[in-house]
Design a protein around this motif. Structure first.
Motif, PDB file in Angstrom:
ATOM      1  N   ASN A  68       0.811  -1.210   0.000  1.00  0.00           N
ATOM      2  CA  ASN A  68       0.000   0.000   0.000  1.00  0.00           C
ATOM      3  C   ASN A  68       0.851   1.269   0.000  1.00  0.00           C
ATOM      4  O   ASN A  68       0.373   2.350   0.385  1.00  0.00           O
ATOM      5  CB  ASN A  68      -0.960  -0.017   1.192  1.00  0.00           C
ATOM      6  CG  ASN A  68      -2.087  -0.991   0.988  1.00  0.00           C
ATOM      7  OD1 ASN A  68      -3.075  -0.681   0.338  1.00  0.00           O
ATOM      8  ND2 ASN A  68      -1.929  -2.213   1.506  1.00  0.00           N
ATOM      9  N   GLY A  69       2.114   1.135  -0.424  1.00  0.00           N
ATOM     10  CA  GLY A  69       2.976   2.300  -0.591  1.00  0.00           C
ATOM     11  C   GLY A  69       3.461   2.953   0.686  1.00  0.00           C
ATOM     12  O   GLY A  69       3.816   4.139   0.680  1.00  0.00           O
ATOM     13  N   ARG A  70       3.510   2.202   1.790  1.00  0.00           N
ATOM     14  CA  ARG A  70       3.976   2.744   3.079  1.00  0.00           C
ATOM     15  C   ARG A  70       5.337   2.157   3.418  1.00  0.00           C
ATOM     16  O   ARG A  70       5.680   1.057   3.010  1.00  0.00           O
ATOM     17  CB  ARG A  70       3.003   2.414   4.206  1.00  0.00           C
ATOM     18  CG  ARG A  70       1.565   2.823   3.997  1.00  0.00           C
ATOM     19  CD  ARG A  70       1.392   4.330   3.879  1.00  0.00           C
ATOM     20  NE  ARG A  70       0.013   4.730   3.943  1.00  0.00           N
ATOM     21  CZ  ARG A  70      -0.832   4.745   2.927  1.00  0.00           C
ATOM     22  NH1 ARG A  70      -0.439   4.327   1.737  1.00  0.00           N
ATOM     23  NH2 ARG A  70      -2.073   5.148   3.080  1.00  0.00           N
ATOM     24  N   HIS A 149      -8.744  -0.479  12.409  1.00  0.00           N
ATOM     25  CA  HIS A 149      -7.494  -1.217  12.631  1.00  0.00           C
ATOM     26  C   HIS A 149      -6.607  -1.145  11.382  1.00  0.00           C
ATOM     27  O   HIS A 149      -5.390  -0.984  11.483  1.00  0.00           O
ATOM     28  CB  HIS A 149      -7.792  -2.677  12.976  1.00  0.00           C
ATOM     29  CG  HIS A 149      -8.503  -2.839  14.274  1.00  0.00           C
ATOM     30  ND1 HIS A 149      -9.860  -3.025  14.349  1.00  0.00           N
ATOM     31  CD2 HIS A 149      -8.046  -2.845  15.553  1.00  0.00           C
ATOM     32  CE1 HIS A 149     -10.212  -3.137  15.620  1.00  0.00           C
ATOM     33  NE2 HIS A 149      -9.131  -3.033  16.367  1.00  0.00           N
ATOM     34  N   ARG A 150      -7.230  -1.271  10.238  1.00  0.00           N
ATOM     35  CA  ARG A 150      -6.503  -1.168   8.961  1.00  0.00           C
ATOM     36  C   ARG A 150      -5.849   0.210   8.842  1.00  0.00           C
ATOM     37  O   ARG A 150      -4.699   0.332   8.430  1.00  0.00           O
ATOM     38  CB  ARG A 150      -7.488  -1.410   7.813  1.00  0.00           C
ATOM     39  CG  ARG A 150      -6.891  -1.279   6.447  1.00  0.00           C
ATOM     40  CD  ARG A 150      -7.993  -1.413   5.388  1.00  0.00           C
ATOM     41  NE  ARG A 150      -7.470  -1.238   4.077  1.00  0.00           N
ATOM     42  CZ  ARG A 150      -7.166  -2.217   3.252  1.00  0.00           C
ATOM     43  NH1 ARG A 150      -7.330  -3.467   3.629  1.00  0.00           N
ATOM     44  NH2 ARG A 150      -6.690  -1.967   2.064  1.00  0.00           N
ATOM     45  N   ARG A 151      -6.591   1.234   9.222  1.00  0.00           N
ATOM     46  CA  ARG A 151      -6.054   2.600   9.170  1.00  0.00           C
ATOM     47  C   ARG A 151      -4.801   2.727  10.041  1.00  0.00           C
ATOM     48  O   ARG A 151      -3.832   3.359   9.644  1.00  0.00           O
ATOM     49  CB  ARG A 151      -7.132   3.599   9.591  1.00  0.00           C
ATOM     50  CG  ARG A 151      -6.682   5.040   9.455  1.00  0.00           C
ATOM     51  CD  ARG A 151      -7.791   6.052   9.671  1.00  0.00           C
ATOM     52  NE  ARG A 151      -8.599   5.765  10.829  1.00  0.00           N
ATOM     53  CZ  ARG A 151      -9.926   5.809  10.825  1.00  0.00           C
ATOM     54  NH1 ARG A 151     -10.586   6.111   9.732  1.00  0.00           N
ATOM     55  NH2 ARG A 151     -10.595   5.559  11.932  1.00  0.00           N
ATOM     56  N   ASN A 152      -4.806   2.115  11.212  1.00  0.00           N
ATOM     57  CA  ASN A 152      -3.609   2.145  12.056  1.00  0.00           C
ATOM     58  C   ASN A 152      -2.437   1.438  11.373  1.00  0.00           C
ATOM     59  O   ASN A 152      -1.315   1.943  11.362  1.00  0.00           O
ATOM     60  CB  ASN A 152      -3.866   1.494  13.414  1.00  0.00           C
ATOM     61  CG  ASN A 152      -4.404   2.463  14.436  1.00  0.00           C
ATOM     62  OD1 ASN A 152      -4.400   3.675  14.230  1.00  0.00           O
ATOM     63  ND2 ASN A 152      -4.887   1.932  15.543  1.00  0.00           N
ATOM     64  N   LEU A 154      -1.831   1.059   8.313  1.00  0.00           N
ATOM     65  CA  LEU A 154      -1.370   1.761   7.106  1.00  0.00           C
ATOM     66  C   LEU A 154      -1.083   3.242   7.331  1.00  0.00           C
ATOM     67  O   LEU A 154      -0.738   3.947   6.378  1.00  0.00           O
ATOM     68  CB  LEU A 154      -2.414   1.610   5.983  1.00  0.00           C
ATOM     69  CG  LEU A 154      -2.628   0.206   5.459  1.00  0.00           C
ATOM     70  CD1 LEU A 154      -3.739   0.192   4.414  1.00  0.00           C
ATOM     71  CD2 LEU A 154      -1.340  -0.376   4.903  1.00  0.00           C
ATOM     72  N   ASN A 155      -1.189   3.715   8.555  1.00  0.00           N
ATOM     73  CA  ASN A 155      -0.981   5.137   8.832  1.00  0.00           C
ATOM     74  C   ASN A 155       0.425   5.554   8.400  1.00  0.00           C
ATOM     75  O   ASN A 155       1.424   4.994   8.858  1.00  0.00           O
ATOM     76  CB  ASN A 155      -1.186   5.410  10.320  1.00  0.00           C
ATOM     77  CG  ASN A 155      -1.201   6.875  10.652  1.00  0.00           C
ATOM     78  OD1 ASN A 155      -0.331   7.631  10.239  1.00  0.00           O
ATOM     79  ND2 ASN A 155      -2.202   7.279  11.414  1.00  0.00           N
ATOM     80  N   PHE A 181       1.554   1.601  18.029  1.00  0.00           N
ATOM     81  CA  PHE A 181       2.175   2.287  16.902  1.00  0.00           C
ATOM     82  C   PHE A 181       2.598   3.684  17.320  1.00  0.00           C
ATOM     83  O   PHE A 181       1.942   4.318  18.147  1.00  0.00           O
ATOM     84  CB  PHE A 181       1.172   2.428  15.744  1.00  0.00           C
ATOM     85  CG  PHE A 181       0.626   1.138  15.235  1.00  0.00           C
ATOM     86  CD1 PHE A 181       1.288   0.435  14.229  1.00  0.00           C
ATOM     87  CD2 PHE A 181      -0.569   0.621  15.729  1.00  0.00           C
ATOM     88  CE1 PHE A 181       0.767  -0.753  13.741  1.00  0.00           C
ATOM     89  CE2 PHE A 181      -1.088  -0.566  15.238  1.00  0.00           C
ATOM     90  CZ  PHE A 181      -0.415  -1.251  14.243  1.00  0.00           C
ATOM     91  N   GLY A 182       3.664   4.180  16.711  1.00  0.00           N
ATOM     92  CA  GLY A 182       4.093   5.545  16.993  1.00  0.00           C
ATOM     93  C   GLY A 182       4.855   6.145  15.822  1.00  0.00           C
ATOM     94  O   GLY A 182       5.393   5.420  14.968  1.00  0.00           O
ATOM     95  N   SER A 183       4.907   7.460  15.803  1.00  0.00           N
ATOM     96  CA  SER A 183       5.602   8.167  14.726  1.00  0.00           C
ATOM     97  C   SER A 183       7.068   8.428  15.058  1.00  0.00           C
ATOM     98  O   SER A 183       7.816   8.908  14.211  1.00  0.00           O
ATOM     99  CB  SER A 183       4.893   9.488  14.418  1.00  0.00           C
ATOM    100  OG  SER A 183       4.852  10.323  15.561  1.00  0.00           O
ATOM    101  N   VAL A 184       7.479   8.114  16.286  1.00  0.00           N
ATOM    102  CA  VAL A 184       8.851   8.358  16.732  1.00  0.00           C
ATOM    103  C   VAL A 184       9.521   7.031  17.079  1.00  0.00           C
ATOM    104  O   VAL A 184       8.944   6.213  17.793  1.00  0.00           O
ATOM    105  CB  VAL A 184       8.855   9.284  17.981  1.00  0.00           C
ATOM    106  CG1 VAL A 184      10.254   9.427  18.547  1.00  0.00           C
ATOM    107  CG2 VAL A 184       8.246  10.639  17.647  1.00  0.00           C
TER     108      VAL A 184
END
Length: 191
Positions: A68-70, A149-152, A154-155, A181-184
């Motif tokens: 999915n391009g992530r 859940h899918r959104r998490n 693939l975020n 999940f986290g961005s850091v």
């Protein structure tokens, strides 16, 4: 197969589990190394590393992200400890509703309690329970077909993940899975 925790507590009725999964765990939450877990339960592996099924889940999630391009997610030590704690905490609940721990702690506060900079990062969590959900395919399949859940998974903000799988033979649902999940990537974990 590795198991993390075994005690004797109750029996499971699969119909009730199905109702729980479709009714209460149908939504995920998205918020803007020792040999023992946070609850003192011996870990299956040292230093918070993944067991074979947790590794399989990471591979499935990262392959899903790639298709999915992530970018792939990296293991993060604070997220691992928070996921482990939340999964173990669920074993003591008769009913798992939402993302609040048994003592009322929110998912975000759980991350903060384990040192993750949740106030400065995008964070999320996926939970799953299942009587015979011992392999990565069951929670992954459930999350993949659930919009939130899918959104998490693939975020595009997320760069880091923690994964925990806990078994308690006497608990209501037997198998408990948590992904944080986290961005850091504050403390990368290599196993």
């Amino acid at each position: 197969m590795s198991v993390r925790r075994v005690t004797v507590r109750g029996i499971t009725v699969q119909f009730v589990l199905l109702m729980l999964l479709t009714g209460w765990l149908g939504a995920s939450v998205l918020l803007t190394p020792t040999n023992q877990s946070a609850l003192g339960v011996p870990r299956a592996t040292a230093q918070g590393c993944l067991d074979a099924e947790e590794s399989s889940l990471l591979e499935k999630i990262n392959e899903f992200r790639k298709r999915n391009g992530r970018k792939p997610l990296r293991l993060e030590a604070h997220l691992m400890r928070a996921a482990e704690y939340h999964a173990e905490d669920m074993t003591g609940m008769n009913k798992v509703v939402g993302h609040t721990l048994s003592n009322g702690t929110s998912a975000k506060q759980n991350l903060l309690n384990f040192g993750y900079p949740a106030d400065e990062a995008y964070t999320g969590e996926n939970l799953a329970t299942g009587w015979n959900w011992d392999t990565a395919g069951e929670p992954f399949g459930f999350w993949r077909h659930s919009r939130d859940h899918r959104r998490n998974m693939l975020n595009s903000h997320f760069r880091a993940i923690g994964i925990a799988r806990v078994y308690d033979a006497t608990s209501t649902y037997k198998w408990y899975w948590a992904t944080t999940f986290g961005s850091v990537v504050d403390e990368p974990l290599t196993c």
